[in-house]
Design a protein around this motif. Sequence first.
Motif, PDB file in Angstrom:
ATOM      1  N   ARG A 135       0.959  -1.261   0.034  1.00 53.44           N
ATOM      2  CA  ARG A 135       0.124  -0.042   0.014  1.00 53.44           C
ATOM      3  C   ARG A 135       0.714   1.369  -0.015  1.00 53.44           C
ATOM      4  O   ARG A 135       0.372   2.426  -0.525  1.00 53.44           O
ATOM      5  N   HIS A 136       2.061   1.058   0.660  1.00 52.74           N
ATOM      6  CA  HIS A 136       2.737   2.479   0.701  1.00 52.74           C
ATOM      7  C   HIS A 136       3.642   2.682  -0.480  1.00 52.74           C
ATOM      8  O   HIS A 136       4.400   1.728  -0.862  1.00 52.74           O
ATOM      9  N   ALA A 137       4.071   3.958  -0.722  1.00 47.48           N
ATOM     10  CA  ALA A 137       5.287   4.159  -1.348  1.00 47.48           C
ATOM     11  C   ALA A 137       6.551   4.307  -0.450  1.00 47.48           C
ATOM     12  O   ALA A 137       6.296   4.902   0.948  1.00 47.48           O
ATOM     13  N   ALA A 138       7.645   4.356  -0.774  1.00 52.12           N
ATOM     14  CA  ALA A 138       8.781   4.513  -0.264  1.00 52.12           C
ATOM     15  C   ALA A 138       9.931   5.064  -0.850  1.00 52.12           C
ATOM     16  O   ALA A 138      10.163   4.885  -1.846  1.00 52.12           O
ATOM     17  N   CYS A 139      10.758   5.802   0.018  1.00 58.42           N
ATOM     18  CA  CYS A 139      12.107   6.232  -0.441  1.00 58.42           C
ATOM     19  C   CYS A 139      13.113   6.073   0.526  1.00 58.42           C
ATOM     20  O   CYS A 139      12.976   6.283   1.718  1.00 58.42           O
ATOM     21  N   CYS A 140      14.294   5.457   0.268  1.00 56.94           N
ATOM     22  CA  CYS A 140      15.449   5.232   0.940  1.00 56.94           C
ATOM     23  C   CYS A 140      16.379   6.195   1.022  1.00 56.94           C
ATOM     24  O   CYS A 140      16.914   6.560  -0.152  1.00 56.94           O
ATOM     25  N   LEU A 141      17.081   6.471   2.060  1.00 56.76           N
ATOM     26  CA  LEU A 141      17.800   7.689   2.344  1.00 56.76           C
ATOM     27  C   LEU A 141      19.112   6.952   2.864  1.00 56.76           C
ATOM     28  O   LEU A 141      19.050   6.230   3.765  1.00 56.76           O
ATOM     29  N   LEU A 142      20.353   7.542   2.508  1.00 56.14           N
ATOM     30  CA  LEU A 142      21.372   7.090   3.358  1.00 56.14           C
ATOM     31  C   LEU A 142      22.245   8.167   3.835  1.00 56.14           C
ATOM     32  O   LEU A 142      22.655   9.038   3.275  1.00 56.14           O
ATOM     33  N   ALA A 143      22.480   8.018   5.283  1.00 56.77           N
ATOM     34  CA  ALA A 143      23.057   9.231   6.008  1.00 56.77           C
ATOM     35  C   ALA A 143      24.275   8.704   6.503  1.00 56.77           C
ATOM     36  O   ALA A 143      24.429   7.663   7.189  1.00 56.77           O
ATOM     37  N   GLU A 144      25.365   9.370   6.090  1.00 57.35           N
ATOM     38  CA  GLU A 144      26.613   8.978   6.249  1.00 57.35           C
ATOM     39  C   GLU A 144      27.491  10.066   7.362  1.00 57.35           C
ATOM     40  O   GLU A 144      27.342  11.481   7.089  1.00 57.35           O
ATOM     41  N   MET A 145      27.566   9.609   8.433  1.00 57.99           N
ATOM     42  CA  MET A 145      28.426  10.766   9.483  1.00 57.99           C
ATOM     43  C   MET A 145      29.832  11.107   9.039  1.00 57.99           C
ATOM     44  O   MET A 145      30.701  10.387   9.276  1.00 57.99           O
ATOM     45  N   ASP A 146      29.852  12.291   8.617  1.00 56.59           N
ATOM     46  CA  ASP A 146      31.099  12.836   8.136  1.00 56.59           C
ATOM     47  C   ASP A 146      32.447  12.924   9.296  1.00 56.59           C
ATOM     48  O   ASP A 146      33.640  12.709   9.053  1.00 56.59           O
ATOM     49  N   PHE A 147      31.926  12.932  10.432  1.00 57.41           N
ATOM     50  CA  PHE A 147      32.895  13.256  11.572  1.00 57.41           C
ATOM     51  C   PHE A 147      33.473  11.920  11.792  1.00 57.41           C
ATOM     52  O   PHE A 147      34.546  12.007  12.539  1.00 57.41           O
ATOM     53  N   MET A 148      32.854  10.600  11.260  1.00 58.38           N
ATOM     54  CA  MET A 148      33.807   9.487  11.620  1.00 58.38           C
ATOM     55  C   MET A 148      35.032   9.313  10.810  1.00 58.38           C
ATOM     56  O   MET A 148      35.850   8.685  11.060  1.00 58.38           O
ATOM     57  N   ASP A 149      35.165  10.207   9.803  1.00 59.12           N
ATOM     58  CA  ASP A 149      36.331  10.015   9.025  1.00 59.12           C
ATOM     59  C   ASP A 149      37.696  11.189   9.711  1.00 59.12           C
ATOM     60  O   ASP A 149      38.589  11.231   9.219  1.00 59.12           O
ATOM     61  N   GLU A 150      37.005  11.939  10.546  1.00 56.44           N
ATOM     62  CA  GLU A 150      37.938  13.055  10.988  1.00 56.44           C
ATOM     63  C   GLU A 150      38.062  12.922  12.475  1.00 56.44           C
ATOM     64  O   GLU A 150      38.464  13.932  13.133  1.00 56.44           O
ATOM     65  N   ILE A 151      37.728  11.819  13.254  1.00 53.79           N
ATOM     66  CA  ILE A 151      37.752  11.608  14.682  1.00 53.79           C
ATOM     67  C   ILE A 151      39.244  11.814  15.260  1.00 53.79           C
ATOM     68  O   ILE A 151      40.045  11.214  14.657  1.00 53.79           O
ATOM     69  N   ASP A 152      39.230  12.350  16.181  1.00 54.47           N
ATOM     70  CA  ASP A 152      40.639  12.610  16.820  1.00 54.47           C
ATOM     71  C   ASP A 152      40.748  11.312  17.785  1.00 54.47           C
ATOM     72  O   ASP A 152      39.884  10.752  18.303  1.00 54.47           O
ATOM     73  N   VAL A 153      41.799  11.035  17.574  1.00 59.38           N
ATOM     74  CA  VAL A 153      42.416   9.753  18.209  1.00 59.38           C
ATOM     75  C   VAL A 153      42.021   9.610  19.872  1.00 59.38           C
ATOM     76  O   VAL A 153      42.131   8.838  20.383  1.00 59.38           O
ATOM     77  N   CYS A 154      42.042  10.893  20.203  1.00 64.00           N
ATOM     78  CA  CYS A 154      42.041  11.073  21.779  1.00 64.00           C
ATOM     79  C   CYS A 154      40.194  10.872  22.166  1.00 64.00           C
ATOM     80  O   CYS A 154      40.230  10.799  23.350  1.00 64.00           O
ATOM     81  N   GLN A 155      39.369  11.131  21.273  1.00 63.35           N
ATOM     82  CA  GLN A 155      38.061  10.792  21.492  1.00 63.35           C
ATOM     83  C   GLN A 155      37.740   9.323  21.916  1.00 63.35           C
ATOM     84  O   GLN A 155      38.431   8.499  21.376  1.00 63.35           O
ATOM     85  N   THR A 156      36.895   9.166  23.089  1.00 57.70           N
ATOM     86  CA  THR A 156      36.752   7.729  23.493  1.00 57.70           C
ATOM     87  C   THR A 156      35.853   6.893  22.807  1.00 57.70           C
ATOM     88  O   THR A 156      34.833   7.862  22.097  1.00 57.70           O
ATOM     89  N   ASP A 157      35.486   5.698  22.967  1.00 56.48           N
ATOM     90  CA  ASP A 157      34.472   5.075  22.049  1.00 56.48           C
ATOM     91  C   ASP A 157      33.210   5.597  22.816  1.00 56.48           C
ATOM     92  O   ASP A 157      32.083   5.733  21.952  1.00 56.48           O
ATOM     93  N   GLU A 158      33.276   6.004  24.171  1.00 59.29           N
ATOM     94  CA  GLU A 158      31.747   6.471  24.552  1.00 59.29           C
ATOM     95  C   GLU A 158      31.375   7.869  24.008  1.00 59.29           C
ATOM     96  O   GLU A 158      30.312   7.836  23.610  1.00 59.29           O
ATOM     97  N   THR A 159      32.394   8.598  23.748  1.00 60.88           N
ATOM     98  CA  THR A 159      31.952   9.836  23.188  1.00 60.88           C
ATOM     99  C   THR A 159      31.465   9.602  21.698  1.00 60.88           C
ATOM    100  O   THR A 159      30.387  10.322  21.430  1.00 60.88           O
ATOM    101  N   ILE A 160      32.075   8.659  20.908  1.00 62.88           N
ATOM    102  CA  ILE A 160      31.424   8.622  19.757  1.00 62.88           C
ATOM    103  C   ILE A 160      30.321   7.995  19.529  1.00 62.88           C
ATOM    104  O   ILE A 160      29.270   8.426  18.549  1.00 62.88           O
ATOM    105  N   GLN A 161      30.061   6.967  20.420  1.00 67.33           N
ATOM    106  CA  GLN A 161      28.649   6.451  20.590  1.00 67.33           C
ATOM    107  C   GLN A 161      27.640   7.524  21.062  1.00 67.33           C
ATOM    108  O   GLN A 161      26.459   7.503  20.638  1.00 67.33           O
TER     109      GLN A 161
END
Length: 232
Positions: A135-161
């Motif tokens: 019954r429904h029409a649908a459209c799929c979007l893909l959202a990529e988090m740009d900051f994942m490519d620029e993460i400072d190594v000092c950031q913790t996993d908790e901060t990223i999550q």
Amino acid sequence: REALERLAEGGYSLLVTDIRMPGIDGLELIRRVREASGIPILVMSGFDEFDYVKSCLNYGIKDYLLKPVAEEDLDRLLKDVREELNRVRKLNRQLYHGMKAMRDQALRQWTSGAMRPQDAAERLRLAELPLDPERHAACCLLAEMDFMDEIDVCQTDETIQVLRFAVRNIMEEIVGAGGCVFELSEQRFGVLLYGEKDRLSMEDALAAANAMQDDVARYAKVSVTIGVGKLV
């Protein structure tokens, strides 16, 4: 009456009430509260009457305390209530995350074509997704988090999550009842928009993508790149 008004506003974890009170007595208060809520209830009364105790127990109260109440008895009961509430919250979190994982998996498989069309309606229903492939029409979007490519190594996993959680919450707020957000990878979310076939348009999809980019930048202080698929 004031207690009923305040409880209707939400945000309370425990009700402590007397029995004999002007206006609405304790039994009536408990009865009306139980019609709408499973909140724990403690009764404090100066009346050691069997009928009162029996009526209260029928409504599933936590305990019936006789005045004057010993501090150690109240302390013990409050600790029991706290432990019970913590158990319920933990169970609800487990159920929530289990259902969220089930929804994500169903949406990943359906949007990528890995789910057989004849199985789609049942799988989506089991995942409690209000989406009807017929019954429904649908459209799929893909959202990529740009900051994942620029993460400072000092950031913790908790901060990223925390950042990932914030991005997902913001996108879910925007799509509301007309869409779903699901995890594709550490760096990407899928966003499925759906609606009646004559009411969902590419303009809607582009407007949602722009709103998500703007609000993620405004509130999470990070950027996302969003690709928009075809309306199908």
